[in-house]
Design a protein around this motif. Structure first.
Motif, PDB file in Angstrom:
ATOM      1  N   LYS A  37      -1.299  -3.394  -6.985  1.00 18.96           N
ATOM      2  CA  LYS A  37      -0.718  -3.098  -8.331  1.00 18.96           C
ATOM      3  C   LYS A  37       0.202  -3.204  -9.561  1.00 18.96           C
ATOM      4  O   LYS A  37       1.415  -3.268  -8.908  1.00 18.96           O
ATOM      5  N   ASN A  58      -5.490  -1.103  -7.149  1.00 21.17           N
ATOM      6  CA  ASN A  58      -5.582   0.959  -7.217  1.00 21.17           C
ATOM      7  C   ASN A  58      -6.671   1.084  -8.443  1.00 21.17           C
ATOM      8  O   ASN A  58      -7.166   2.178  -8.697  1.00 21.17           O
ATOM      9  N   SER A 207       4.871  -0.196   3.040  1.00 19.54           N
ATOM     10  CA  SER A 207       6.594  -0.681   3.106  1.00 19.54           C
ATOM     11  C   SER A 207       7.457   0.137   4.099  1.00 19.54           C
ATOM     12  O   SER A 207       7.674  -0.430   4.962  1.00 19.54           O
ATOM     13  N   THR A 225       5.621  -2.836  -2.064  1.00 22.39           N
ATOM     14  CA  THR A 225       7.371  -2.670  -2.689  1.00 22.39           C
ATOM     15  C   THR A 225       7.749  -3.802  -1.848  1.00 22.39           C
ATOM     16  O   THR A 225       8.573  -4.458  -2.208  1.00 22.39           O
ATOM     17  N   ARG A 231       8.043  -0.536  -8.167  1.00 27.96           N
ATOM     18  CA  ARG A 231       7.357  -0.752  -9.381  1.00 27.96           C
ATOM     19  C   ARG A 231       8.218   0.319 -10.661  1.00 27.96           C
ATOM     20  O   ARG A 231       8.512   1.044 -10.801  1.00 27.96           O
TER      21      ARG A 231
HETATM   22  C1  LIG Z   1       0.512   1.111  -3.889  1.00 28.89           C
HETATM   23  C2  LIG Z   1       0.477   1.216  -2.229  1.00 28.89           C
HETATM   24  C3  LIG Z   1       0.059   1.346  -1.083  1.00 28.89           C
HETATM   25  C4  LIG Z   1       1.591   0.344  -1.102  1.00 28.89           C
HETATM   26  O1  LIG Z   1       2.591   0.945  -1.330  1.00 28.89           O
HETATM   27  P1  LIG Z   1       4.280   0.403  -0.838  1.00 28.89           P
HETATM   28  O2  LIG Z   1       4.795   1.396  -0.171  1.00 28.89           O
HETATM   29  O3  LIG Z   1       4.604  -0.325  -2.209  1.00 28.89           O
HETATM   30  O4  LIG Z   1       4.411  -0.841   0.412  1.00 28.89           O
HETATM   31  C5  LIG Z   1      -0.013   0.944  -0.176  1.00 28.89           C
HETATM   32  N1  LIG Z   1      -1.762   1.905  -0.236  1.00 28.89           N
HETATM   33  C6  LIG Z   1      -2.579   2.905  -1.495  1.00 28.89           C
HETATM   34  C7  LIG Z   1      -3.142   3.157  -1.505  1.00 28.89           C
HETATM   35  C8  LIG Z   1      -0.936   2.099  -2.459  1.00 28.89           C
HETATM   36  O5  LIG Z   1      -1.187   2.857  -3.878  1.00 28.89           O
END
Ligand SMILES: *Cc1c(COP(=O)(O)O)cnc(C)c1O
Length: 246
Positions: A37, A58, A207, A225, A231
């Motif tokens: 995303k 997403n 992450s 991330t 982001r």
């Molecule tokens: C953004 C997102 C992630 C990844 O999250 P990070 O903390 O950036 O690694 C994983 N799963 C979903 C559903 C997300 O929306």
């Protein structure tokens, strides 16, 4: 010189390898999904060319916007965000191979109708809310069993497993509890032996908590991330109903 994104990717691969080793699992059992995303197609391409194969988006709009640019790069796309029923038709145009965020019967039924009308099928994971946080989506642990049975009757949808977003907390024990709950639910569903239901995939860990997820049995970790950097929008922008209009 290795770019920062590829450096990050290598760090994540090392973390996954270490976590697998620590829990006596094979690295082949854990797939890395790039949570892309807000990430541009160029940067996604860079990571795909470094040997990754799976991305997760997403928002339908982002799937659409990046589709052309990513078309020539071999990869698979999963949908991991909150899916509104009025976006189903659009999403199905873009070669998504799995919807990981199926969390309610109405969505399943609408998806089924659309897929049936196109003579197509779709892999799905059922999303469970294991953290009991109001802001997150997912069927509650007591609704999930009924949802699995009902979705299993829709012949265009193939249930492959479960997905969850763990509690976003520094409290390690609380986070692990979410992942263990998903694993428990998986075991209970397997014991029910529902025709047509596969339960091989557990998509959990991001992450900050991928080690705990791997320890508890994750087969897909979703990382954003730690590879692509911070982001611009808070996650509530993606996870909160009132704010997700597209
Ligand atoms: C953004 C997102 C992630 C990844 O999250 P990070 O903390 O950036 O690694 C994983 N799963 C979903 C559903 C997300 O929306």
């Amino acid at each position: 010189m290795v770019s920062p994104v590829i450096e990050n990717l290598n760090l994540i691969r090392a973390r996954i390898a270490k976590a697998c080793q620590a829990s006596g699992r094979s690295m082949n059992e854990v797939k890395l999904l790039l949570a892309t995303k807000t990430v541009t197609a160029d940067r996604i391409t860079e990571v795909l060319l470094a040997g990754q194969t799976l991305i997760g988006e997403n928002k339908v709009q982002e799937v659409r916007d990046k589709f052309e640019a990513l078309k020539s790069v071999p990869h698979e796309t999963h949908f991991i965000g909150h899916l509104q029923t009025n976006k189903i038709k659009d999403l199905l145009k873009y070669n998504v191979t799995c919807i990981q965020s199926l969390d309610r019967l109405e969505l399943a039924e609408r998806l089924h109708q659309r897929l049936a009308s196109e003579a197509r099928q779709m892999n799905v994971l059922l999303q469970v809310n294991t953290s009991f946080e109001a802001s997150k989506f997912g069927a509650s642990p007591d609704q999930i069993f009924d949802l699995v049975r009902r979705v299993s009757e829709l012949e265009t949808l193939h249930i492959k497993g479960l997905m969850t977003i763990g509690l976003l907390s520094a409290d390690h024990a609380q986070v692990k509890k979410c992942f263990r709950l998903l694993k428990d639910i998986q075991s209970q569903i397997i014991a029910e032996n529902i025709p047509g239901v596969e339960m091989n995939e557990l998509s959990m860990g991001m992450s900050g908590d991928l080690e705990a997820a791997i320890e508890e049995g994750a087969t897909i970790v979703r990382v954003g991330t730690a590879i692509f950097g911070q982001r611009m929008y808070p996650d509530s922008y993606y996870w909160n109903e009132s704010l997700t209009s597209s």
